[in-house]
Motif scaffolding. Structure first.
Motif, PDB file in Angstrom:
ATOM      1  N   ASP A   1       0.790  -1.128   0.138  1.00 49.64           N
ATOM      2  CA  ASP A   1      -0.070   0.113   0.017  1.00 49.64           C
ATOM      3  C   ASP A   1       1.074   1.287   0.151  1.00 49.64           C
ATOM      4  O   ASP A   1       1.589   1.364   1.019  1.00 49.64           O
ATOM      5  CB  ASP A   1      -0.948  -0.160   1.263  1.00 49.64           C
ATOM      6  CG  ASP A   1      -1.668   1.158   1.284  1.00 49.64           C
ATOM      7  OD1 ASP A   1      -1.211   2.095   1.986  1.00 49.64           O
ATOM      8  OD2 ASP A   1      -2.757   1.170   0.823  1.00 49.64           O
ATOM      9  N   PHE A   2       0.700   2.168  -1.079  1.00 53.45           N
ATOM     10  CA  PHE A   2       1.875   3.336  -1.214  1.00 53.45           C
ATOM     11  C   PHE A   2       1.710   3.994   0.115  1.00 53.45           C
ATOM     12  O   PHE A   2       2.671   4.501   0.593  1.00 53.45           O
ATOM     13  CB  PHE A   2       1.542   3.943  -2.607  1.00 53.45           C
ATOM     14  CG  PHE A   2       2.593   4.873  -2.735  1.00 53.45           C
ATOM     15  CD1 PHE A   2       3.766   4.611  -3.471  1.00 53.45           C
ATOM     16  CD2 PHE A   2       2.471   6.285  -2.430  1.00 53.45           C
ATOM     17  CE1 PHE A   2       4.710   5.473  -3.640  1.00 53.45           C
ATOM     18  CE2 PHE A   2       3.530   7.245  -2.497  1.00 53.45           C
ATOM     19  CZ  PHE A   2       4.682   6.910  -3.248  1.00 53.45           C
ATOM     20  N   GLY A   3       0.497   4.387   0.124  1.00 56.55           N
ATOM     21  CA  GLY A   3       0.474   5.349   1.590  1.00 56.55           C
ATOM     22  C   GLY A   3       0.964   4.812   2.800  1.00 56.55           C
ATOM     23  O   GLY A   3       1.550   5.635   3.533  1.00 56.55           O
ATOM     24  N   ALA A   4       0.647   3.604   3.019  1.00 58.19           N
ATOM     25  CA  ALA A   4       1.434   2.931   4.446  1.00 58.19           C
ATOM     26  C   ALA A   4       2.900   3.006   4.392  1.00 58.19           C
ATOM     27  O   ALA A   4       3.342   3.134   5.156  1.00 58.19           O
ATOM     28  CB  ALA A   4       0.794   1.640   4.578  1.00 58.19           C
ATOM     29  N   TRP A   5       3.407   2.496   2.845  1.00 60.32           N
ATOM     30  CA  TRP A   5       4.822   2.544   2.842  1.00 60.32           C
ATOM     31  C   TRP A   5       5.408   3.924   3.104  1.00 60.32           C
ATOM     32  O   TRP A   5       6.294   4.053   3.665  1.00 60.32           O
ATOM     33  CB  TRP A   5       5.125   2.125   1.207  1.00 60.32           C
ATOM     34  CG  TRP A   5       6.482   2.326   1.198  1.00 60.32           C
ATOM     35  CD1 TRP A   5       7.620   1.388   1.579  1.00 60.32           C
ATOM     36  CD2 TRP A   5       7.129   3.364   0.361  1.00 60.32           C
ATOM     37  NE1 TRP A   5       8.700   2.058   1.004  1.00 60.32           N
ATOM     38  CE2 TRP A   5       8.337   3.089   0.396  1.00 60.32           C
ATOM     39  CE3 TRP A   5       6.557   4.417  -0.361  1.00 60.32           C
ATOM     40  CZ2 TRP A   5       9.300   4.050  -0.278  1.00 60.32           C
ATOM     41  CZ3 TRP A   5       7.206   5.420  -0.924  1.00 60.32           C
ATOM     42  CH2 TRP A   5       8.858   5.186  -1.014  1.00 60.32           C
ATOM     43  N   LEU A   6       4.713   4.794   2.360  1.00 57.25           N
ATOM     44  CA  LEU A   6       5.269   6.427   2.437  1.00 57.25           C
ATOM     45  C   LEU A   6       5.334   6.729   3.972  1.00 57.25           C
ATOM     46  O   LEU A   6       6.327   7.490   4.293  1.00 57.25           O
ATOM     47  CB  LEU A   6       4.528   7.386   1.827  1.00 57.25           C
ATOM     48  CG  LEU A   6       4.884   8.666   1.571  1.00 57.25           C
ATOM     49  CD1 LEU A   6       6.325   8.803   0.920  1.00 57.25           C
ATOM     50  CD2 LEU A   6       4.247   9.613   0.544  1.00 57.25           C
ATOM     51  N   THR A   7       4.541   6.378   4.908  1.00 57.58           N
ATOM     52  CA  THR A   7       4.483   6.911   6.312  1.00 57.58           C
ATOM     53  C   THR A   7       5.693   6.072   6.534  1.00 57.58           C
ATOM     54  O   THR A   7       6.578   6.751   7.412  1.00 57.58           O
ATOM     55  CB  THR A   7       3.242   6.262   6.969  1.00 57.58           C
ATOM     56  OG1 THR A   7       2.135   6.946   6.453  1.00 57.58           O
ATOM     57  CG2 THR A   7       3.290   6.525   8.612  1.00 57.58           C
TER      58      THR A   7
END
Length: 89
Positions: A13-19
């Motif tokens: 999940d890009f958003g979770a990874w970015l966090t």
């Protein structure tokens, strides 16, 4: 002279990874790794690409091979990582 690293990976999940990626910024800086750009592939929403500048290749390699980074990547849902070192011509 600076070396650059082009890092790419599929993420769950890009958003979770970015966090998780942002939380790891301090560790990268401590290893002499400076984030230049982070991108999301428009054709593959869960494919992350980052470009870094490094000044100490040995220190950066140690970071990329570290257990700490492996734990962060697991937490960030990272798979299929490619790391490409780039030196000025």
């Amino acid at each position: 002279m600076a070396t650059h690293v082009l890092w790419q990976a599929d993420v769950a999940d890009f958003g979770a990874w970015l966090t998780v990626f942002r939380e790891d910024a301090r560790s990268r800086r401590a290893a002499g790794i400076h984030e230049l750009h982070v991108w999301r592939d428009p054709d593959r929403a869960n494919h992350a690409v980052a470009l870094f500048e490094i000044r100490d290749l040995d220190k950066a390699r140690a970071f990329f091979d570290s257990e700490e980074l492996a734990m962060h990547m697991e937490r960030g849902g990272v798979a299929h990582v490619t790391v490409k070192l780039l030196e000025p011509a």
